[in-house]
Design an enzyme around this catalytic site. Structure first.
Site, PDB file in Angstrom:
ATOM      1  CB  SER A  20      -0.897  -0.003   1.235  1.00 40.07           C
ATOM      2  OG  SER A  20      -1.620   1.200   1.286  1.00 40.07           O
ATOM      3  CG  ASN A  68       6.789   7.098   3.420  1.00 41.28           C
ATOM      4  OD1 ASN A  68       5.721   7.675   3.681  1.00 41.28           O
ATOM      5  ND2 ASN A  68       6.976   5.817   3.682  1.00 41.28           N
ATOM      6  N   GLY A  71       2.130  11.079   4.737  1.00 41.71           N
ATOM      7  CA  GLY A  71       1.024  11.562   5.576  1.00 41.71           C
ATOM      8  C   GLY A  71      -0.333  11.178   5.015  1.00 41.71           C
ATOM      9  CB  CYS A 128       0.244   5.476   8.971  1.00 44.12           C
ATOM     10  SG  CYS A 128       1.175   6.763   8.120  1.00 44.12           S
ATOM     11  CB  ILE A 189       6.933  -4.561   9.170  1.00 46.19           C
ATOM     12  CG1 ILE A 189       8.052  -4.314   8.171  1.00 46.19           C
ATOM     13  CG2 ILE A 189       7.259  -5.752  10.016  1.00 46.19           C
ATOM     14  CD1 ILE A 189       9.405  -3.935   8.777  1.00 46.19           C
ATOM     15  CG  ASN A 190       2.938   0.775   7.886  1.00 43.07           C
ATOM     16  OD1 ASN A 190       3.713   1.478   7.222  1.00 43.07           O
ATOM     17  ND2 ASN A 190       1.631   0.967   7.874  1.00 43.07           N
ATOM     18  N   GLY A 263       6.969  -3.206  -2.133  1.00 43.55           N
ATOM     19  CA  GLY A 263       6.731  -1.776  -1.962  1.00 43.55           C
ATOM     20  C   GLY A 263       7.807  -0.909  -2.579  1.00 43.55           C
TER      21      GLY A 263
END
Ligand SMILES: Cc1cc2nc3c(=O)[nH]c(=O)nc-3n(C[C@H](O)[C@H](O)[C@H](O)COP(=O)(O)OP(=O)(O)OC[C@H]3O[C@@H](n4cnc5c(N)ncnc54)[C@H](O)[C@@H]3O)c2cc1C
Ligand SMILES: Cc1cc2nc3c(=O)[nH]c(=O)nc-3n(C[C@H](O)[C@H](O)[C@H](O)COP(=O)(O)OP(=O)(O)OC[C@H]3O[C@@H](n4cnc5c(N)ncnc54)[C@H](O)[C@@H]3O)c2cc1C
Ligand SMILES: Cc1cc2nc3c(=O)[nH]c(=O)nc-3n(C[C@H](O)[C@H](O)[C@H](O)COP(=O)(O)O)c2cc1C
Ligand SMILES: Cc1cc2nc3c(=O)[nH]c(=O)nc-3n(C[C@H](O)[C@H](O)[C@H](O)COP(=O)(O)O)c2cc1C
Ligand code: FES
Ligand code: FES
Lengths: 300, 256, 300, 256
Positions: A20, A68, A71, A128, A189-190, A263
């Site tokens: 994502s 990154n 946001g 996030c 993982i994020n 990603g």
């Protein structure tokens, strides 16, 4: 040879998905990759209303990775439903919508809005690191994670993937918490919260001060967490974090991931997703593996 | 205009001024690319994953010229390559300068510092009356001879070593130049000043912006600038420089 | 130009130290670097008795870093005191002894044993991810961390640096806990727990399954944590994690580190420590910085 | 014997067999280095930080020869270098084979697979009676001609395509060879078998071991092997292969 995998009742033609936020809603990379070759496209996080995101600079390169702080800029669920879902429907791939929010109600609103839409799964981003409210707060506390999972599950028409944050002491506990809340799958993982300083300007390299670290630099942490999560829960685990090539993807699968997301690699190589599919197939041929499911969690 | 990533062959590499390099590469992208568009160059060192956006300076059959400044480790690596070496590139990227905006109009082509190079291919392609105004830091006026072939050239140097002492606006004033449309690329303060200059005089202004990029194709939302109108992609006020730009109508964007 | 810094009353001629476990007790690298050029030598962790460490393979290379599971092999405090301290006393540098243990008593025993020895500071490792008992258990819980800090401080004759683990949800809380326990300084980060899988042998790349990730790959995480710790406490912070060169060291200093340690970089370049000292001086000259203390925490 | 890291020039590079390369480098380490020692080679790609240990195959004035097998990304990178390129190396590392152990004795020099190369310089330096026994997988018998110059050579190939069909012990048996001391380098199973062979016969055996390394100089404790006696460094039963080895008396170490 079978490459298809099952995620909470949804069959993916192969275990390779997009991570994502790195692939938009597929449109931009469809110039490079036939999206029908992928197991699923996971969209950029979408909220109930448009979000402007953070000020620039939003990214900085780091050694073997990047940070990154986008946001979660997004057009809101209305435009998304009208524009992005029809676009993705043109392809023979699974559609997984990544959902973000500031409050439980925000998440639930998006989930309800998607109930009648032709999407295959929902991925709930409670991890996030780049927005002040919501997001990671849910992802760093077992109780909050369990509660929001339950709230989302109550309204969700599709299977729910809870996306976990690596910024925790015990990933196994977090995985158990969302499983207890009813999660159908877990992804991780994020990004890992990181910081870069511009020593010449003597300032933070991204405007948000901190950002999320991703890319091959984080892969060992991601593989470890996927392994720990897969040991802790029964629901399928989707692994990501630093996958550049098929070899990397196979590490995750052997550690227990039923599927993987690619990603940051897209920025390095826009053909990465498709090449990972080919590489997994080549590996299976080389070692005479008939079914990819033989590999899932094979290293213990 | 299909974008692609390919490994291009380097045809030549030379230094134009201290820290400024010119590289011709062989690529089929030349057929499709236009002035104001850019390519993204990849490092071969695995510790640097993100590509470096570099504007197209010149295009000829099957070849593209890139002129770049050593700004860090990536461009330092590129500068060490020699003719015959290969380099991975992504492109062509971005929208480019609209040539039609200058139809039957008098145009300024304004470059400042490392914003000078992209003006060269624009100068070559733009028909009609045009004035070339280039600002340099000092007497290292790279590409000056090439520009002289393309139209009247006005130079400003910050240290006063050549032409007008000062910046490009000083040169415009000194020579009392005027135009109906302007194209510009250069540092943010220059673009801000030109935006004001153009809006005061009701001149149409097209400026090329810069921001750090990851994907280069509009997918990651790294490279935004603030736009006056709600943007079509995210319904906020953020345009993607890599995809909606890098060239914008000056009024469209807020310059920090 | 002043490069000297003060750590809890101990003056270092410059802020560059070695990271525990990567530099032995200095002997091996003294063939490459004049140890008198360094602010301090931090020794490999030493326990009350010899430890055999983990089985091989103990390390694996990862993208931009490595994982290690040495398991704190060490000769025990007796040999250390007899052999390693006299060796280091030959040089004009500060001696910081890194202490490890399985129980509070183990740590205290080593600390007491060092009370009369000519060492300048103690660094207490409560963050090693590679030993089953002790170590990291202290470093992932605020109460346990505070308690062991207090126990060590009670017996320590030298200023005490508590070395923190990055494998926690909130590093600021951990920093506050050891400060509350009486720590004179804090150092971080120890390694991040990671895993690598050998996809061809289909086994873990290190025998211990997991290992600690270090090297430039982790630098953004380390800089962020040093920043957060420096914001959270008043005691000096020593930064480490992925420093290859002076530019990297300066990131840590600008983020709030009063000194820095160079670890994995020694394996990549045995002259690294000394080159970092030179590079910091060159940076200060370039920007006309008279005193390094102007740089400490200058980015906020 | 001061260790150092330097950037060495590559004098030649050639392939000896599929996936097996030979590289001569120019380095002053040649003056100090001996057989059984090794150098650690660094990748130039920043994603690979740890050096790759490679045994010294041959030494001549101001030059060292390294023969290596492509085993992964690092050795793949080395194999792509050409004469004239540079390569960062650390060395000379490790203890090397003790020549004096063979004084007035009949020696076996035994190499298996990629353990063959370090036997060459040993063969050149070892005076007295020696038999060279080399085991290969197949008929790609790299360095065979060089060995033939140094003494009687007995070859075993796993696929039976040349010499004895089988391993080095099969060759010893087939030719009914005997010795008082043996030196060996090769895969772990071969070393285990030779250790047993030597202990049964009361032969002194010197074997060269391998383990993944980080520092290469004895500081990090990555590269241990289990030793019979308590080691002097850590007072446990772990010897450091990079510093206490790579060559050990076979009885000294436990082979897994
Ligand atoms: C659309 C566009 C066109 C450009 N055209 C040119 C050109 O024609 N000639 C030229 O010399 N330079 C140009 N630049 C700037 C050029 O991209 C940077 O100088 C270059 O990326 C620096 O890379 P580095 O590795 O040397 O520096 P580093 O500072 O080491 O780079 C670190 C990271 O920051 C990014 N970065 C650093 N500076 C910039 C910058 N100014 N803009 C965007 N990203 C940056 C890099 O891409 C990289 O990801 C352009 C930038 C953009 C966005
Ligand atoms: C003392 C010693 C002497 C050696 N001499 C030779 C020689 O003369 N010729 C030769 O071809 N090979 C030799 N090797 C093995 C050689 O070091 C490895 O094949 C090489 O490191 C592989 O690197 P890679 O990047 O190609 O493989 P990768 O698998 O990508 O390497 C990844 C990491 O694992 C390490 N590694 C992988 N295989 C080995 C191994 N077998 N031993 C130690 N570390 C390993 C690498 O150094 C690197 O850090 C020797 C090893 C040792 C310890
Ligand atoms: C530019 C960027 C934007 C991202 N946006 C999102 C997002 O919107 N939602 C989300 O759940 N994760 C987001 N992520 C995290 C990725 O999906 C992924 O979890 C992480 O980057 C690790 O994978 P990688 O190393 O392959 O990039 C983003 C990552 C990047 C680099
Ligand atoms: C091989 C190795 C051994 C280590 N041993 C110790 C140790 O004994 N005690 C300790 O506190 N930290 C130990 N560490 C952690 C380092 O001191 C340091 O905190 C970490 O590696 C991050 O720094 P770096 O990226 O510069 O290596 C070790 C690290 C490595 C790589
Ligand atoms: S760089 Fe990704 S959107 Fe522009
Ligand atoms: S590699 Fe560090 S001790 Fe041998």
């Amino acid at each position: 040879m079978n490459l298809s995998v099952d995620l909470a009742g949804v069959t993916l033609k192969n275990p390779v998905m997009t991570a994502s936020g790195t692939f938009g809603s597929g449109q931009e990379y469809s110039e490079f990759v036939d999206l029908s070759r992928l197991g699923a496209v996971v969209t950029k996080g979408v909220a109930n209303v448009p979000w402007p995101g953070n000020p620039a600079p939003r990214i900085a390169e780091t050694y073997g990775g990047m940070i990154n702080a986008i946001g979660l800029q997004n057009p809101g669920i209305d435009v998304f439903v009208k524009r992005d879902i029809p676009f993705l429907r043109q392809y023979d791939t699974r559609i997984i919508v990544n959902v973000c929010g500031k409050t439980t109600e925000d998440y639930v609103e998006v989930v309800e809005r998607l109930a009648d839409e032709p999407v295959d799964m929902l991925e709930i981003n409670i991890s996030c690191p780049n927005v002040r409210e919501g997001g990671i707060a849910f992802g760093q506390d077992t109780k909050a994670a369990e509660t929001i999972t339950r709230a989302v599950k109550e309204k969700a028409a599709q299977p729910v993937i809870m996306k976990l944050s690596p910024n925790v002491t015990d990933i196994g506990e977090m995985a158990k918490a969302v499983e207890a809340g009813g999660a159908d799958a877990i992804s991780l993982i994020n990004t890992i919260t990181g910081m870069k300083i511009d020593i010449h300007k003597r300032t933070f390299a991204v405007a948000n001060k901190t950002g999320g670290l991703s890319g091959p630099a984080v892969k060992p942490v991601a593989v470890r967490m996927v392994y720990q999560a897969a040991q802790a829960v029964k629901v399928p685990v989707i692994g990501m974090g630093g996958i550049l090539c098929a070899e990397d993807a196979l590490e995750f699968i052997l550690a227990g991931a039923s599927a993987v997301s690619v990603g940051t690699a897209n920025f390095h190589n826009p053909y990465a997703t498709s090449e990972v599919v080919d590489g997994i197939r080549a590996y299976m041929e080389r070692y005479g593996i008939e079914d990819i499911r033989e590999l899932i969690g094979a290293v213990r | 205009m299909a974008k692609r990533k390919e490994t291009a062959r380097i045809l030549s590499q030379e230094s134009l001024a201290p820290g400024i390099y010119s590289m011709w590469i062989e690529t089929e992208m030349a057929e499709e690319a236009g002035p104001g568009q850019f390519l993204s160059l990849y490092s071969k060192d695995g510790s640097r994953l993100l590509p470096r956006p570099i504007s197209i300076c010149e295009i000829s059959k099957g070849r593209i010229r890139l002129v770049y400044r050593i700004a860090g480790k990536g461009t330092e690596e590129f500068a060490a390559y020699k003719a015959g070496d290969s380099i991975p590139v992504l492109g062509p990227l971005g929208n480019g300068f609209p040539l039609e905006a200058a139809e039957n109009k008098r145009a300024f082509l304004i470059g400042g510092g490392i914003g000078v190079p992209p003006m060269l291919e624009l100068a070559k392609r733009l028909p009609g009356e045009k004035k070339l105004i280039m600002g340099y830091r000092n007497s290292h006026m790279f590409l000056k001879e090439e520009f002289e072939h393309e139209g009247p050239l006005y130079v400003a140097t910050e240290d006063g070593s050549f032409g007008t002492s000062g910046n490009v606006l000083d040169a415009i004033r000194e020579h009392d130049l005027s135009a109906d449309v302007l194209y510009a690329c250069g540092p943010a303060p220059m673009l801000r000043a030109l935006k004001d200059y153009a809006s005061e005089r009701g001149i149409e202004a097209w400026i090329s912006l810069e921001e750090r990029m990851a994907c280069g194709v509009g997918a990651c939302l790294a490279c935004i600038c603030q736009s006056k109108e709600v943007d079509s992609h995210s319904q906020v006020h953020n345009k993607r420089i890599c995809k909606d730009g890098p060239v914008f109508r000056a009024e469209e964007v807020e310059l920090r």
